[in-house]
Design a protein around this motif. Structure first.
Motif: not given
Length: 375
Positions: A146, A330, A151-152, A155-156, A24-25, A29, A143
């Motif tokens: 962002p 983030d 934070s990612v 999301e994960t 994901r990093a 976006k 999704s």
């Protein structure tokens, strides 16, 4: 950074979480959104603003969401911790602390508490609403995180929760996320470090009841309390561990959980400590203007002839505050936080009532001296 936590077992998200975070990093976006996605975002931003007025509205929003989605354990944990935040805010205008703190200290401390409460809500509540909309529409909308500056890391975790629900992992992730989110924005903020921690540090740790997090519940007609005490508020590590201990106190004992839920459903949060101990606190001042403070308590009971201690509602104590937009960025930079998913080794008892009673007695003693302590 080395993190030392006693281990019972690993509810291990390490493998999949590390790999998913790496993927994901690298994902950019999306540049455009569908009309449906735009509508979801607009609705979530509007609802978050409507509920993010003050501590009372935030606390209610968490509770309402938990009633609808009890699988999201953090919503109840956040509700109960937010109640404590409100009590800490009104303490500043209550009968005892008003005698111990200057007006400037009260406003600095309230600003610190309110900013933190506001920030956590505007980060956590949109996550809940995204989950709600995903359930309604039977497809994930994580999704969109962002676009809400979430934070990612979360999301994960939410994406995994959607396919393989695990309330423990989601709750620990939210604890890690919210405390990490606050770290640079509040705890390391130069203004609060100067005005709150440096000037009020001793009072925070030794005098104020801020470091007691109380979970009231009723059993056989008597109010009991579970909770934990935080002794190093400036430590991110300690705050995360506190969150884990509070989660264990609330959710590991099913009787305590059921009774705490029942109490919270019956007693609306006002910010006054009368909410849980009306025999000791009152939201109406029972004393005479300018009178010298007298000892009222002994072992958390009123002395003969004693009167209840003034603890105002939030509405009475503080006006709503217009906050600046949350700082961007983030917090998630590396995977050192994975060790926090280790379960705590021992059952956390959570007994706190005696310690809290002793704190109240120390506060009374200080108030009786009629001077600010170490001013």
């Amino acid at each position: 950074m080395a993190i030392f936590i006693q281990k019972k077992q690993m509810k291990s998200p390490n493998g999949w979480l590390k790999e998913e975070l790496k993927k994901r990093a690298r994902i950019q976006k999306p540049k455009s959104l569908s009309d449906e996605e735009k509508g979801v975002l607009s609705q979530i931003k509007r609802e978050t603003r409507e509920w993010n007025l003050n501590n009372v509205t935030r606390t209610k929003a968490y509770s309402d969401f938990y009633r609808q989605h009890p699988e999201i354990h953090w919503a109840l944990l956040g509700h109960m911790v937010s109640r404590n935040g409100g009590w800490n805010m009104t303490d500043l205008k209550g009968e005892i602390l008003s005698r111990l703190l200057s007006e400037r200290e009260k406003h600095s401390f309230f600003s610190f508490l309110e900013r933190g409460n506001w920030l956590i809500f505007q980060d956590a509540y949109p996550q809940f609403l995204i989950y709600r909309e995903s359930l309604k529409r039977n497809k994930p909308f994580f999704s969109l995180f962002p676009f809400l500056n979430i934070s990612v890391f979360m999301e994960t975790v939410w994406s995994r929760f959607w396919s393989k629900p695990d309330p423990y992992i989601l709750t620990i992730a939210l604890i890690i996320n919210e405390q990490s989110y606050l770290e640079k924005r509040v705890i390391q903020n130069p203004q609060y470090k100067h005005e709150v921690f440096h000037k009020l540090e001793f009072k925070l740790q030794e005098l104020l009841s801020l470091n007691h997090i109380l979970f009231p519940y009723e059993k056989n007609g008597v109010i009991h309390m579970k909770g934990q005490t935080l002794n190093h508020f400036e430590s991110l590590h300690e705050r995360i561990l506190l969150g884990k201990r509070l989660y264990d106190v609330l959710f590991k004992n099913k009787d305590v959980l059921a009774l705490t839920e029942q109490w919270a459903n019956v007693h609306s949060h006002t910010g006054s400590r009368k909410d849980y101990w009306p025999h000791i606190f009152n939201d109406v001042h029972e004393g005479l203007p300018g009178e010298q403070y007298q000892f009222q308590l002994k072992s958390c009971q009123l002395r003969p002839g004693g009167r209840r201690i003034y603890s105002p509602s939030l509405e009475t104590a503080w006006k709503n505050v217009s906050q600046n937009e949350a700082e961007l960025g983030d917090w998630f930079e590396d995977d050192h936080v994975m060790e926090y998913f280790l379960e705590l080794d021992d059952m956390i008892n959570g007994e706190i009532q005696h310690a809290y009673c002793k704190t109240l007695e120390r506060l009374e003693l200080a108030a009786l001296a009629k001077k600010a302590v170490w001013n």
